[in-house]
Design a protein around this motif. Sequence first.
Motif, PDB file in Angstrom:
ATOM      1  N   GLN A   1      16.763  94.112   1.528  1.00  0.00           N
ATOM      2  CA  GLN A   1      16.163  94.123   0.192  1.00  0.00           C
ATOM      3  C   GLN A   1      15.236  92.915   0.047  1.00  0.00           C
ATOM      4  OE1 GLN A   1      18.582  93.650  -3.423  1.00  0.00           O
ATOM      5  NE2 GLN A   1      17.221  95.100  -4.457  1.00  0.00           N
TER       6      GLN A   1
ATOM      7  N   ASP B   1      31.032  90.951  10.052  1.00  0.00           N
ATOM      8  CA  ASP B   1      30.140  89.806   9.805  1.00  0.00           C
ATOM      9  C   ASP B   1      29.455  89.355  11.102  1.00  0.00           C
ATOM     10  OD1 ASP B   1      30.547  89.655   7.084  1.00  0.00           O
ATOM     11  OD2 ASP B   1      32.012  88.034   7.171  1.00  0.00           O
TER      12      ASP B   1
ATOM     13  N   GLU C   1      19.590  88.336  -9.453  1.00  0.00           N
ATOM     14  CA  GLU C   1      19.940  89.587  -8.783  1.00  0.00           C
ATOM     15  C   GLU C   1      19.825  90.772  -9.743  1.00  0.00           C
ATOM     16  OE1 GLU C   1      23.349  89.059  -5.697  1.00  0.00           O
ATOM     17  OE2 GLU C   1      24.152  88.574  -7.647  1.00  0.00           O
ATOM     18  N   GLY C   2      19.535  91.922  -9.182  1.00  0.00           N
ATOM     19  CA  GLY C   2      19.617  93.172  -9.934  1.00  0.00           C
ATOM     20  C   GLY C   2      18.609  93.329 -11.051  1.00  0.00           C
TER      21      GLY C   2
ATOM     22  N   GLU D   1      16.026  95.150 -12.981  1.00  0.00           N
ATOM     23  CA  GLU D   1      15.703  96.582 -13.055  1.00  0.00           C
ATOM     24  C   GLU D   1      14.590  96.902 -14.043  1.00  0.00           C
ATOM     25  OE1 GLU D   1      19.416  98.583 -13.780  1.00  0.00           O
ATOM     26  OE2 GLU D   1      19.984  98.527 -11.662  1.00  0.00           O
TER      27      GLU D   1
ATOM     28  N   GLU E   1      17.295  90.145   1.869  1.00  0.00           N
ATOM     29  CA  GLU E   1      18.741  90.050   2.066  1.00  0.00           C
ATOM     30  C   GLU E   1      19.183  91.229   2.920  1.00  0.00           C
ATOM     31  OE1 GLU E   1      21.127  90.030  -1.535  1.00  0.00           O
ATOM     32  OE2 GLU E   1      23.014  89.969  -0.391  1.00  0.00           O
TER      33      GLU E   1
ATOM     34  N   ILE F   1      24.528  95.751   4.685  1.00  0.00           N
ATOM     35  CA  ILE F   1      25.042  96.700   5.668  1.00  0.00           C
ATOM     36  C   ILE F   1      25.209  98.100   5.079  1.00  0.00           C
ATOM     37  CG2 ILE F   1      27.500  96.245   5.243  1.00  0.00           C
ATOM     38  CD1 ILE F   1      27.863  96.283   8.344  1.00  0.00           C
ATOM     39  N   ARG F   2      24.962  99.106   5.912  1.00  0.00           N
ATOM     40  CA  ARG F   2      25.160 100.499   5.520  1.00  0.00           C
ATOM     41  C   ARG F   2      26.002 101.198   6.588  1.00  0.00           C
ATOM     42  NH1 ARG F   2      24.142  98.581   1.494  1.00  0.00           N
ATOM     43  NH2 ARG F   2      22.388  98.897   0.099  1.00  0.00           N
TER      44      ARG F   2
ATOM     45  N   PRO G   1      16.874  98.142  -1.422  1.00  0.00           N
ATOM     46  CA  PRO G   1      17.070  97.823  -0.009  1.00  0.00           C
ATOM     47  C   PRO G   1      16.436  98.928   0.838  1.00  0.00           C
ATOM     48  CG  PRO G   1      19.132  97.625  -1.244  1.00  0.00           C
ATOM     49  CD  PRO G   1      18.144  98.304  -2.137  1.00  0.00           C
TER      50      PRO G   1
ATOM     51  N   ASP H   1      26.489  83.099  -4.002  1.00  0.00           N
ATOM     52  CA  ASP H   1      26.205  84.468  -4.436  1.00  0.00           C
ATOM     53  C   ASP H   1      27.003  84.804  -5.699  1.00  0.00           C
ATOM     54  OD1 ASP H   1      25.136  86.997  -4.314  1.00  0.00           O
ATOM     55  OD2 ASP H   1      26.154  87.591  -2.470  1.00  0.00           O
ATOM     56  N   ASP H   2      26.508  85.750  -6.465  1.00  0.00           N
ATOM     57  CA  ASP H   2      27.246  86.289  -7.614  1.00  0.00           C
ATOM     58  C   ASP H   2      27.686  85.217  -8.600  1.00  0.00           C
ATOM     59  OD1 ASP H   2      27.043  88.740  -6.328  1.00  0.00           O
ATOM     60  OD2 ASP H   2      29.001  88.550  -5.371  1.00  0.00           O
TER      61      ASP H   2
ATOM     62  N   GLY I   1      15.695  93.124  -6.944  1.00  0.00           N
ATOM     63  CA  GLY I   1      16.205  94.195  -7.786  1.00  0.00           C
ATOM     64  C   GLY I   1      15.397  95.461  -7.608  1.00  0.00           C
ATOM     65  N   TYR I   2      15.954  96.559  -8.110  1.00  0.00           N
ATOM     66  CA  TYR I   2      15.323  97.864  -7.916  1.00  0.00           C
ATOM     67  C   TYR I   2      13.907  97.920  -8.489  1.00  0.00           C
ATOM     68  CZ  TYR I   2      20.012  99.614  -6.650  1.00  0.00           C
ATOM     69  OH  TYR I   2      21.220  99.831  -6.047  1.00  0.00           O
TER      70      TYR I   2
ATOM     71  N   VAL J   1      26.757  91.716  11.987  1.00  0.00           N
ATOM     72  CA  VAL J   1      25.592  91.535  11.104  1.00  0.00           C
ATOM     73  C   VAL J   1      24.775  90.326  11.564  1.00  0.00           C
ATOM     74  CG1 VAL J   1      24.825  91.003   8.740  1.00  0.00           C
ATOM     75  CG2 VAL J   1      26.663  92.675   9.107  1.00  0.00           C
TER      76      VAL J   1
ATOM     77  N   ASN K   1      25.103  87.881   4.059  1.00  0.00           N
ATOM     78  CA  ASN K   1      26.349  87.698   3.303  1.00  0.00           C
ATOM     79  C   ASN K   1      27.480  87.333   4.257  1.00  0.00           C
ATOM     80  OD1 ASN K   1      25.795  88.664   0.388  1.00  0.00           O
ATOM     81  ND2 ASN K   1      24.843  90.236   1.676  1.00  0.00           N
TER      82      ASN K   1
ATOM     83  N   LYS L   1      24.009  89.942 -11.257  1.00  0.00           N
ATOM     84  CA  LYS L   1      23.383  91.052 -11.981  1.00  0.00           C
ATOM     85  C   LYS L   1      23.930  91.209 -13.402  1.00  0.00           C
ATOM     86  CE  LYS L   1      22.385  95.971 -11.582  1.00  0.00           C
ATOM     87  NZ  LYS L   1      22.686  96.254 -12.995  1.00  0.00           N
TER      88      LYS L   1
HETATM   89  P1  C2E Z   1      25.672  91.321  -3.046  1.00  0.00           P
HETATM   90  O1  C2E Z   1      25.605  90.410  -1.884  1.00  0.00           O
HETATM   91  O2  C2E Z   1      25.726  90.695  -4.376  1.00  0.00           O
HETATM   92  O3  C2E Z   1      24.404  92.268  -2.894  1.00  0.00           O
HETATM   93  C1  C2E Z   1      23.695  92.796  -3.972  1.00  0.00           C
HETATM   94  C2  C2E Z   1      24.074  94.232  -4.222  1.00  0.00           C
HETATM   95  O4  C2E Z   1      23.372  94.699  -5.370  1.00  0.00           O
HETATM   96  C3  C2E Z   1      23.699  95.200  -3.099  1.00  0.00           C
HETATM   97  O5  C2E Z   1      24.662  96.247  -3.079  1.00  0.00           O
HETATM   98  C4  C2E Z   1      22.348  95.728  -3.575  1.00  0.00           C
HETATM   99  O6  C2E Z   1      22.005  96.975  -3.006  1.00  0.00           O
HETATM  100  C5  C2E Z   1      22.601  95.839  -5.047  1.00  0.00           C
HETATM  101  N1  C2E Z   1      21.380  95.775  -5.839  1.00  0.00           N
HETATM  102  C6  C2E Z   1      20.243  95.097  -5.605  1.00  0.00           C
HETATM  103  N2  C2E Z   1      19.365  95.255  -6.606  1.00  0.00           N
HETATM  104  C7  C2E Z   1      19.948  96.063  -7.510  1.00  0.00           C
HETATM  105  C8  C2E Z   1      19.533  96.616  -8.778  1.00  0.00           C
HETATM  106  O7  C2E Z   1      18.443  96.369  -9.273  1.00  0.00           O
HETATM  107  N3  C2E Z   1      20.441  97.406  -9.415  1.00  0.00           N
HETATM  108  C9  C2E Z   1      21.669  97.687  -8.905  1.00  0.00           C
HETATM  109  N4  C2E Z   1      22.477  98.488  -9.592  1.00  0.00           N
HETATM  110  N5  C2E Z   1      22.089  97.181  -7.721  1.00  0.00           N
HETATM  111  C10 C2E Z   1      21.240  96.389  -7.040  1.00  0.00           C
HETATM  112  P2  C2E Z   1      25.313  96.781  -1.751  1.00  0.00           P
HETATM  113  O8  C2E Z   1      24.311  96.795  -0.639  1.00  0.00           O
HETATM  114  O9  C2E Z   1      26.028  98.051  -2.071  1.00  0.00           O
HETATM  115  O10 C2E Z   1      26.377  95.667  -1.379  1.00  0.00           O
HETATM  116  C11 C2E Z   1      27.465  95.390  -2.224  1.00  0.00           C
HETATM  117  C12 C2E Z   1      28.149  94.109  -1.818  1.00  0.00           C
HETATM  118  O11 C2E Z   1      28.759  94.274  -0.532  1.00  0.00           O
HETATM  119  C13 C2E Z   1      27.214  92.922  -1.662  1.00  0.00           C
HETATM  120  O12 C2E Z   1      26.951  92.310  -2.911  1.00  0.00           O
HETATM  121  C14 C2E Z   1      28.019  92.030  -0.741  1.00  0.00           C
HETATM  122  O13 C2E Z   1      29.001  91.321  -1.450  1.00  0.00           O
HETATM  123  C15 C2E Z   1      28.704  93.049   0.148  1.00  0.00           C
HETATM  124  N6  C2E Z   1      27.909  93.197   1.392  1.00  0.00           N
HETATM  125  C16 C2E Z   1      26.800  93.944   1.631  1.00  0.00           C
HETATM  126  N7  C2E Z   1      26.377  93.800   2.902  1.00  0.00           N
HETATM  127  C17 C2E Z   1      27.233  92.926   3.483  1.00  0.00           C
HETATM  128  C18 C2E Z   1      27.334  92.362   4.820  1.00  0.00           C
HETATM  129  O14 C2E Z   1      26.514  92.606   5.712  1.00  0.00           O
HETATM  130  N8  C2E Z   1      28.391  91.500   5.045  1.00  0.00           N
HETATM  131  C19 C2E Z   1      29.304  91.190   4.061  1.00  0.00           C
HETATM  132  N9  C2E Z   1      30.300  90.326   4.384  1.00  0.00           N
HETATM  133  N10 C2E Z   1      29.221  91.687   2.822  1.00  0.00           N
HETATM  134  C20 C2E Z   1      28.212  92.546   2.535  1.00  0.00           C
END
Ligand code: C2E
Length: 282
Positions: free
Chosen positions: A52, A96, A241-242, A244, A66, A69-70, A268, A184-185, A262-263, A99, A122, A208
């Motif tokens: 993203q 991790d 973050e986030g 929209e 950023e 992972i999918r 991403p 983060d967060d 953000g979207y 990644v 992350n 967000k």
């Molecule tokens: P995060 O690190 O806080 O990542 C941001 C999340 O918000 C991502 O979700 C992203 O797709 C989503 N996002 C970004 N912009 C927007 C927006 O405008 N609106 C909305 N509704 N969502 C938005 P994602 O990819 O589903 O990941 C969720 C969480 O999973 C991440 O939160 C992170 O904590 C964890 N994560 C993702 N990838 C990895 C990784 O490779 N390793 C680890 N350890 N954790 C990961």
Amino acid sequence: NLDIALNFAKNNGRNQIVFYDEIQHEKLELYSQVAFELGRAIEKGGFELFYQPIFNIQTQKMVGAEALIRWDNPFGVNTGEFITIAENTGQIKDIDYWVIDSVFKFIAQHNQIWAHQMMSINLSAQSFNSNEILEYLKKKISFYKINPAQITFEITEYSIISNLEFTKEMVGNLKNMSFNVALDDFGTQYSSLNYLGKLNLDHLKIDKSYTDLITLNPLDKKIVRHIINLASDIGLETVAEGIETDAQLDALKQMGCKMGQGYLLSRPIPAKDIIGLVEAQS
Ligand code: C2E
Ligand code: MG
Ligand code: MG
Ligand code: MG
């Protein structure tokens, strides 16, 4: 697998006695199946990274991305869900490490194009809270010959609270290796201002949930403005973050937030698309 399921139930129930009704049982069954398939994905390489873009919202320029992972899986569990399961089973460390290896490889392969961009990774509490990772990072830096100053590790408050002294040491170790560290967060968990001054962090990522509220609630807007001011006062760059909506973007810009994702700006996207985006900009 039962161990995994029980462990999950224990964590989920915060060590209280878990009442095993039918739904609970099915849930545990699913968790253990997901954990099993996760194990296969770790062994056989079933993951993909999306990226993203992160923008300097003052100049509109893309400054990095950023890695997220999918996992294409038959259960329909999303990233947040399987990351939580992996944290409970301990599989998160392997994830991790995969990644880190993949992101370093990506940067090495595109070192010309990516030369002026940052990349965020992350890092789970389990990976961050162990010295092992330092050796792994050293090995990977010299193997891929990447510049660690281009990498930011995102840790959460959850990593910090268990042991502030150790966290200080780990952040110091990563910084000595020229990596950047982001919190983060921010705002979702303990948000103690106490440790912000004690840790030598680079970025503060505003969650967000705040971005969602700044255009709706004047009080929240004030709080975010103060977080941004406080952060920059103590030398931290802020990333929202986030984002929209245009209203959110405008408000953040006006409050002096430096970066955002953000979207509204971009979802991403796969590796080839993010490379195309950087090429188009330069
Ligand atoms: P995060 O690190 O806080 O990542 C941001 C999340 O918000 C991502 O979700 C992203 O797709 C989503 N996002 C970004 N912009 C927007 C927006 O405008 N609106 C909305 N509704 N969502 C938005 P994602 O990819 O589903 O990941 C969720 C969480 O999973 C991440 O939160 C992170 O904590 C964890 N994560 C993702 N990838 C990895 C990784 O490779 N390793 C680890 N350890 N954790 C990961
Ligand atoms: Mg993150
Ligand atoms: Mg985040
Ligand atoms: Mg998050």
